[in-house]
Enzyme design. Structure first.
Site, mmCIF file in Angstrom:
data_model
loop_
_atom_site.group_PDB
_atom_site.id
_atom_site.type_symbol
_atom_site.label_atom_id
_atom_site.label_comp_id
_atom_site.label_asym_id
_atom_site.label_seq_id
_atom_site.Cartn_x
_atom_site.Cartn_y
_atom_site.Cartn_z
ATOM 1 N N LYS A 185 0.805 -1.219 0.000
ATOM 2 C CA LYS A 185 0.000 0.000 0.000
ATOM 3 C C LYS A 185 0.841 1.274 0.000
ATOM 4 O O LYS A 185 0.387 2.337 -0.453
ATOM 5 C CB LYS A 185 -0.940 0.010 1.201
ATOM 6 C CG LYS A 185 -2.121 -0.937 1.094
ATOM 7 C CD LYS A 185 -3.152 -0.415 0.114
ATOM 8 C CE LYS A 185 -4.436 -1.222 0.160
ATOM 9 N NZ LYS A 185 -5.463 -0.679 -0.724
ATOM 10 N N SER A 219 0.957 -10.059 -0.488
ATOM 11 C CA SER A 219 0.704 -8.623 -0.454
ATOM 12 C C SER A 219 0.826 -7.968 0.914
ATOM 13 O O SER A 219 0.845 -6.744 1.002
ATOM 14 C CB SER A 219 -0.693 -8.329 -1.017
ATOM 15 O OG SER A 219 -1.692 -8.922 -0.210
#
Length: 511
Positions: free
Chosen positions: A51, A305
């Site tokens: 992110k 992720s």
């Protein structure tokens, strides 16, 4: 146009704060699947998630006036940390609106980067609405977690790195999906440079906003989403991300909670790191794809992720991993209530081990047992065992895929109520914060009697509760209205076989 995104990705200013993460060969998983599996290790970023890339790329393009007034974001975790770290690097103020259910570990991580925090609401949607109100009031720039071209371009640098790190053939890249920013960025870049590579999106089966949108041909809003993989618990795919997904994504795969848990273990076995549920999503999808396609000797890439895992959740993950790996079968079996029945049942299992056996005397003729049995790891093994037991005269109900059985019944003791209670049973999701249970009980008042209650902490933002209420038929509508007013996610379980076989009341008292 796609060229615009390629230019944005090539010029993305992510490396002031982000790292070029390694593309690691997963040896153990590759041997298990008979394919060449690589993990893109975005869990190794400074904030333990990809992110940071999109947040910083967006913020690096702000004007001096915008930077002076600061930025605001709504997030329950990874995006919040990305915005906070980017703001610290740039020397601008950041305000993060987080749900009140956000675990302390994530709140402390955001504060450690110097951002101010406002806790509001019980969900991301509540936090988002409040953040937008503050953004207008204070003229702050809102940093969207996914539906912004600059954020998408920042996430697209993950795809750029993969192609640079592995310039040989790649069959497919598996990407986790929440709002779709990572997927859109990777898909746009990879399909422009290497259109032969398949882009496969992976979602939880109880939060599949992209899958449902693809089926409908337009964006849809899910009535509710599962919260286990909280990093991708999004009710509606982004507008721009959906546009790009329709152009460049080859397939969407959905996976269960058990399959995600098994993927967390797979990643741990190869890397000795613990992925968060959303972080392991792509590996779960990769495994399912290999099984569905009967694929071998292909090169496959999965995005690991994120690793912002709450330690309290590890127990739950470990428990569900065996089922996700097809190594545990859960059955309700009816056996004669007589000496030697259990021995006969065990002999039928052969060399299989029993992982648990739950039983309480209830009837002088038949016994209903809840049993966990080890499996070979082959999915067809479960049906073969059920067929064998049935052929030998045992009545069998498969509970392996029953969420009620796995979340509640296997941990409940005491058996049936001794008489008919005229109860309705509901599974609920409570926000994990002080006062939530009290608020619920006070809303019920004294007009209904609770006849069953089971709660177990899973270390997540929302806890799962099984509750039985003694209700006359005429009162059912009023009770459901009460749940709707409270805004709780619920499902009636009165007809669920797991409840009826192991916890429901009987028509007459047992002597």
């Amino acid at each position: 146009m796609i060229q615009n995104y390629i230019e944005k990705i090539l010029r993305a200013k992510v490396y002031d704060v982000a790292q070029e993460t390694p593309l690691d060969f997963a040896r153990t998983l590759s041997e298990k699947l008979n394919n060449h599996v690589y993990l893109k290790r975005e869990d190794l970023q400074p904030v333990f998630s990809f992110k940071l890339r999109g947040a910083y790329n967006k913020m690096s393009g702000l004007t001096p006036e915008q930077m002076a007034k600061g930025v605001i974001a709504a997030s329950a975790g990874n995006h919040a940390q990305g915005v906070a770290l980017a703001a610290k690097k740039m020397g601008i103020k950041a305000l993060i609106v987080m749900p009140k259910t956000t675990p302390d570990i994530k709140i402390k991580a955001v504060r450690a980067y110097g951002a101010k925090i406002v806790l509001h609401g019980d969900s991301y949607d509540d936090a988002y609405v409040h953040a937008m109100e503050i953004a207008v009031e204070k003229a702050m720039t809102f940093i969207h977690p996914y539906d912004d071209p600059d954020v998408i371009a920042g996430q697209g640098t993950v795809g750029m790195e993969i192609l640079r790190q592995h310039n040989a053939a790649i069959h497919a890249i598996f990407v986790p999906v929440g709002g779709g920013g990572l997927l859109a960025g990777i898909a746009a870049y990879v399909k422009f440079v290497r259109p032969d590579i398949k882009i496969i999106a992976v979602e939880p089966d109880d939060a599949d906003c992209l899958n449902q949108a693809m089926l409908a041909g337009q964006r849809v809003t899910l009535a509710q989403v599962g919260l286990f993989a909280d990093g991708v618990a999004v009710k509606q795919i982004g507008e721009e991300t959906f546009r790009l997904a329709r152009l460049y994504v080859d397939q969407v795969i959905t996976v269960s909670t058990d399959e995600i848990c098994a993927a967390i273990k797979d990643i741990f076995d190869d890397t000795r790191s613990v992925a968060e549920p959303a972080g392991a999503l792509a590996v779960a999808g990769l495994k399912k794809y290999v099984e569905q396609q009967d694929l071998s000797h292909a090169t496959l890439v999965a995005i690991d992720s994120g690793a912002n895992m709450n330690f309290d959740r590890l127990r739950y993950v470990a428990e569900r991993t065996l089922v996700g790996e097809h190594r545990e079968i859960l059955l309700a079996v009816t056996i004669p209530e007589m000496p030697g029945s259990f021995l006969r049942f065990c002999k039928m299992l052969g060399k299989r081990s029993i992982t648990e056996f739950n039983y309480r005397y209830f009837d002088s003729h038949e016994a209903q047992v809840f049993v966990g049995i080890t499996s070979s790891g082959v999915e067809t093994d479960r049906q073969q065992l059920i067929d064998q037991l049935s052929a030998d005269g045992f009545a069998v109900t498969d509970m392996t895929c029953s969420e009620l059985a796995k979340d509640h019944i296997r941990y409940m003791v005491g058996g049936h109520a001794p008489f008919e209670l005229h109860e309705r049973v509901y599974s609920l999701q409570f926000p994990e914060r002080p006062g939530a249970l009290l608020k619920f009980l006070m809303s019920l008042g004294s007009q209904w009697n609770i006849s069953l209650f089971h709660y177990r902490n899973h270390g997540a933002a929302f806890g799962k509760v099984l509750i039985g209420i003694q209700l006359a038929d005429k009162d059912c509508k009023a009770f459901v209205h009460c749940l709707d007013v409270l805004g709780l996610s619920y499902r009636e379980e009165t007809a669920n076989p797991a409840y009826r076989m192991f916890a429901g009341g009987v028509s007459k008292a047992v002597p």
